[in-house]
Enzyme design. Structure first.
Site, PDB file in Angstrom:
ATOM      1  N   LYS A   1       0.825  -1.214   0.000  1.00  0.00           N
ATOM      2  CA  LYS A   1       0.000   0.000   0.000  1.00  0.00           C
ATOM      3  C   LYS A   1       0.861   1.267   0.000  1.00  0.00           C
ATOM      4  O   LYS A   1       2.041   1.226   0.397  1.00  0.00           O
ATOM      5  CB  LYS A   1      -0.910  -0.019   1.227  1.00  0.00           C
ATOM      6  CG  LYS A   1      -1.955  -1.136   1.207  1.00  0.00           C
ATOM      7  CD  LYS A   1      -2.865  -1.067   2.436  1.00  0.00           C
ATOM      8  CE  LYS A   1      -3.979  -2.107   2.367  1.00  0.00           C
ATOM      9  NZ  LYS A   1      -4.935  -1.965   3.491  1.00  0.00           N
TER      10      LYS A   1
ATOM     11  N   TYR B   1     -12.673  -2.791  -3.342  1.00  0.00           N
ATOM     12  CA  TYR B   1     -13.190  -2.645  -1.971  1.00  0.00           C
ATOM     13  C   TYR B   1     -14.720  -2.576  -1.952  1.00  0.00           C
ATOM     14  O   TYR B   1     -15.300  -1.975  -1.033  1.00  0.00           O
ATOM     15  CB  TYR B   1     -12.563  -1.410  -1.307  1.00  0.00           C
ATOM     16  CG  TYR B   1     -11.128  -1.628  -0.857  1.00  0.00           C
ATOM     17  CD1 TYR B   1     -10.754  -2.769  -0.134  1.00  0.00           C
ATOM     18  CD2 TYR B   1     -10.147  -0.679  -1.124  1.00  0.00           C
ATOM     19  CE1 TYR B   1      -9.437  -2.958   0.287  1.00  0.00           C
ATOM     20  CE2 TYR B   1      -8.826  -0.872  -0.700  1.00  0.00           C
ATOM     21  CZ  TYR B   1      -8.490  -2.020   0.008  1.00  0.00           C
ATOM     22  OH  TYR B   1      -7.192  -2.210   0.434  1.00  0.00           O
TER      23      TYR B   1
ATOM     24  N   ARG C   1      -2.064 -14.817   4.010  1.00  0.00           N
ATOM     25  CA  ARG C   1      -2.909 -14.148   5.014  1.00  0.00           C
ATOM     26  C   ARG C   1      -2.324 -14.336   6.420  1.00  0.00           C
ATOM     27  O   ARG C   1      -2.346 -13.416   7.235  1.00  0.00           O
ATOM     28  CB  ARG C   1      -4.344 -14.698   4.971  1.00  0.00           C
ATOM     29  CG  ARG C   1      -5.166 -14.220   3.797  1.00  0.00           C
ATOM     30  CD  ARG C   1      -5.548 -12.757   3.853  1.00  0.00           C
ATOM     31  NE  ARG C   1      -6.523 -12.437   4.860  1.00  0.00           N
ATOM     32  CZ  ARG C   1      -7.213 -11.287   4.888  1.00  0.00           C
ATOM     33  NH1 ARG C   1      -7.030 -10.362   3.941  1.00  0.00           N
ATOM     34  NH2 ARG C   1      -8.064 -11.037   5.842  1.00  0.00           N
TER      35      ARG C   1
ATOM     36  N   ASN D   1      -2.240  -0.058   7.036  1.00  0.00           N
ATOM     37  CA  ASN D   1      -1.689  -1.335   7.528  1.00  0.00           C
ATOM     38  C   ASN D   1      -0.803  -2.051   6.496  1.00  0.00           C
ATOM     39  O   ASN D   1      -0.729  -3.272   6.469  1.00  0.00           O
ATOM     40  CB  ASN D   1      -2.816  -2.236   8.039  1.00  0.00           C
ATOM     41  CG  ASN D   1      -3.895  -2.450   6.996  1.00  0.00           C
ATOM     42  OD1 ASN D   1      -3.732  -2.053   5.841  1.00  0.00           O
ATOM     43  ND2 ASN D   1      -4.977  -3.093   7.378  1.00  0.00           N
TER      44      ASN D   1
ATOM     45  N   HIS E   1      -2.118  -5.373   1.377  1.00  0.00           N
ATOM     46  CA  HIS E   1      -3.366  -6.099   1.096  1.00  0.00           C
ATOM     47  C   HIS E   1      -3.006  -7.502   0.635  1.00  0.00           C
ATOM     48  O   HIS E   1      -2.029  -7.684  -0.096  1.00  0.00           O
ATOM     49  CB  HIS E   1      -4.160  -5.410  -0.024  1.00  0.00           C
ATOM     50  CG  HIS E   1      -5.224  -6.317  -0.594  1.00  0.00           C
ATOM     51  ND1 HIS E   1      -6.466  -6.449   0.002  1.00  0.00           N
ATOM     52  CD2 HIS E   1      -5.222  -7.175  -1.648  1.00  0.00           C
ATOM     53  CE1 HIS E   1      -7.170  -7.357  -0.674  1.00  0.00           C
ATOM     54  NE2 HIS E   1      -6.446  -7.802  -1.681  1.00  0.00           N
TER      55      HIS E   1
ATOM     56  N   GLU F   1      -8.960 -11.242  -8.050  1.00  0.00           N
ATOM     57  CA  GLU F   1      -8.074 -10.100  -7.796  1.00  0.00           C
ATOM     58  C   GLU F   1      -6.823 -10.140  -8.678  1.00  0.00           C
ATOM     59  O   GLU F   1      -6.373  -9.103  -9.157  1.00  0.00           O
ATOM     60  CB  GLU F   1      -7.694 -10.045  -6.306  1.00  0.00           C
ATOM     61  CG  GLU F   1      -8.892  -9.666  -5.441  1.00  0.00           C
ATOM     62  CD  GLU F   1      -8.579  -9.543  -3.955  1.00  0.00           C
ATOM     63  OE1 GLU F   1      -7.420  -9.768  -3.557  1.00  0.00           O
ATOM     64  OE2 GLU F   1      -9.508  -9.210  -3.198  1.00  0.00           O
TER      65      GLU F   1
HETATM   66  P1  IDP Z   1      -8.057  -6.888   5.181  1.00  0.00           P
HETATM   67  O1  IDP Z   1      -7.195  -5.875   4.475  1.00  0.00           O
HETATM   68  O2  IDP Z   1      -7.390  -7.418   6.417  1.00  0.00           O
HETATM   69  O3  IDP Z   1      -8.551  -7.991   4.264  1.00  0.00           O
HETATM   70  P2  IDP Z   1     -10.724  -5.696   5.004  1.00  0.00           P
HETATM   71  O4  IDP Z   1     -11.822  -5.858   6.012  1.00  0.00           O
HETATM   72  O5  IDP Z   1     -10.886  -6.337   3.684  1.00  0.00           O
HETATM   73  O6  IDP Z   1      -9.358  -6.122   5.734  1.00  0.00           O
HETATM   74  O7  IDP Z   1     -10.539  -4.122   4.824  1.00  0.00           O
HETATM   75  C1  IDP Z   1      -9.774  -3.625   3.755  1.00  0.00           C
HETATM   76  C2  IDP Z   1      -8.953  -2.450   4.246  1.00  0.00           C
HETATM   77  O8  IDP Z   1      -9.819  -1.415   4.717  1.00  0.00           O
HETATM   78  C3  IDP Z   1      -8.066  -2.745   5.470  1.00  0.00           C
HETATM   79  O9  IDP Z   1      -6.843  -3.381   5.132  1.00  0.00           O
HETATM   80  C4  IDP Z   1      -7.857  -1.358   6.032  1.00  0.00           C
HETATM   81  O10 IDP Z   1      -6.867  -0.641   5.282  1.00  0.00           O
HETATM   82  C5  IDP Z   1      -9.213  -0.723   5.800  1.00  0.00           C
HETATM   83  N1  IDP Z   1     -10.084  -0.854   6.981  1.00  0.00           N
HETATM   84  C6  IDP Z   1     -10.727  -1.975   7.414  1.00  0.00           C
HETATM   85  N2  IDP Z   1     -11.430  -1.728   8.527  1.00  0.00           N
HETATM   86  C7  IDP Z   1     -11.221  -0.418   8.820  1.00  0.00           C
HETATM   87  C8  IDP Z   1     -11.692   0.463   9.876  1.00  0.00           C
HETATM   88  O11 IDP Z   1     -12.453   0.064  10.768  1.00  0.00           O
HETATM   89  N3  IDP Z   1     -11.255   1.762   9.820  1.00  0.00           N
HETATM   90  C9  IDP Z   1     -10.443   2.240   8.837  1.00  0.00           C
HETATM   91  N4  IDP Z   1      -9.988   1.452   7.831  1.00  0.00           N
HETATM   92  C10 IDP Z   1     -10.365   0.139   7.829  1.00  0.00           C
HETATM   93 MG    MG Z   2      -9.824  -7.814   2.626  1.00  0.00          MG
END
Ligand code: IDP
Ligand code: MG
Length: 156
Positions: free
Chosen positions: A9, A49, A85, A112, A115, A126
């Site tokens: 990212k 997303y 993962r 974070n 992805h 994807e």
């Molecule tokens: P993942 O990346 O662990 O698969 P997902 O639920 O698919 O998690 O969410 C995609 C991305 O959205 C996350 O990696 C993060 O960057 C962002 N995200 C998820 N939940 C939150 C939140 O509660 N607040 C802000 N950003 C979030």
């Molecule tokens: Mg995800």
């Protein structure tokens, strides 16, 4: 062989973590079969997303993914989706276990660093979303016998 999609990212690009993340993937024994830098836009992020489109942070998330180019990677291995993962760790990096990429490299639930596809079905979609067919390479590994056991190789 099972494929999965990784995106490094913009926050990781800014922080100079591209090499660290790629090195972890390589050291694990996953094979990189697609690798490029790309600038994401609203169209691809709306698709990528879509499962978060009703969430309050949807626009903030999309904007954060367009701040710089990302590094997109297709990686292959036995059970690659689940393995990656596990290496990535929990979405909220403050709760991600030490030793995982997020657990070691981030303090944020949004910024974070990485992805990774969350299921075999999503991984297939994807990889297609981010790579054209001629950007995925297929090549023999010279050391598969030292990376996997005989029974595992029979499954590949
Ligand atoms: P993942 O990346 O662990 O698969 P997902 O639920 O698919 O998690 O969410 C995609 C991305 O959205 C996350 O990696 C993060 O960057 C962002 N995200 C998820 N939940 C939150 C939140 O509660 N607040 C802000 N950003 C979030
Ligand atoms: Mg995800």
């Amino acid at each position: 062989m099972e494929k999965t999609l990784i995106l490094i990212k913009p926050n990781a690009v800014q922080r100079g973590l591209i090499g660290e993340i790629i090195a972890r993937i390589e050291r694990k024994g996953l094979h990189i079969t697609g690798l490029k830098m790309m600038q994401l836009d609203d169209t691809i992020l709306n698709e990528h997303y879509a499962h978060l489109s009703e969430r309050s942070f949807f626009k903030i998330l999309k904007d954060s993914m367009m701040v710089t180019p990302v590094v997109a990677m297709c990686v292959e291995g036995l059970d690659a989706v689940e393995t990656v993962r596990l290496m990535v760790g929990a979405t909220n990096a403050r709760k991600a276990l030490p030793g995982t990429i997020r657990g070691d490299l981030s303090m944020s639930g949004e910024q974070n660093v990485i992805h990774a596809s969350d299921s075999v079905e999503n991984a297939q979609a994807e990889v297609k979303r981010f790579f054209s067919e001629n950007e995925i390479f297929s090549y023999e590994s010279a050391i598969t016998a030292f990376e996997y056991g005989g029974e595992e190789r029979a499954k590949m």
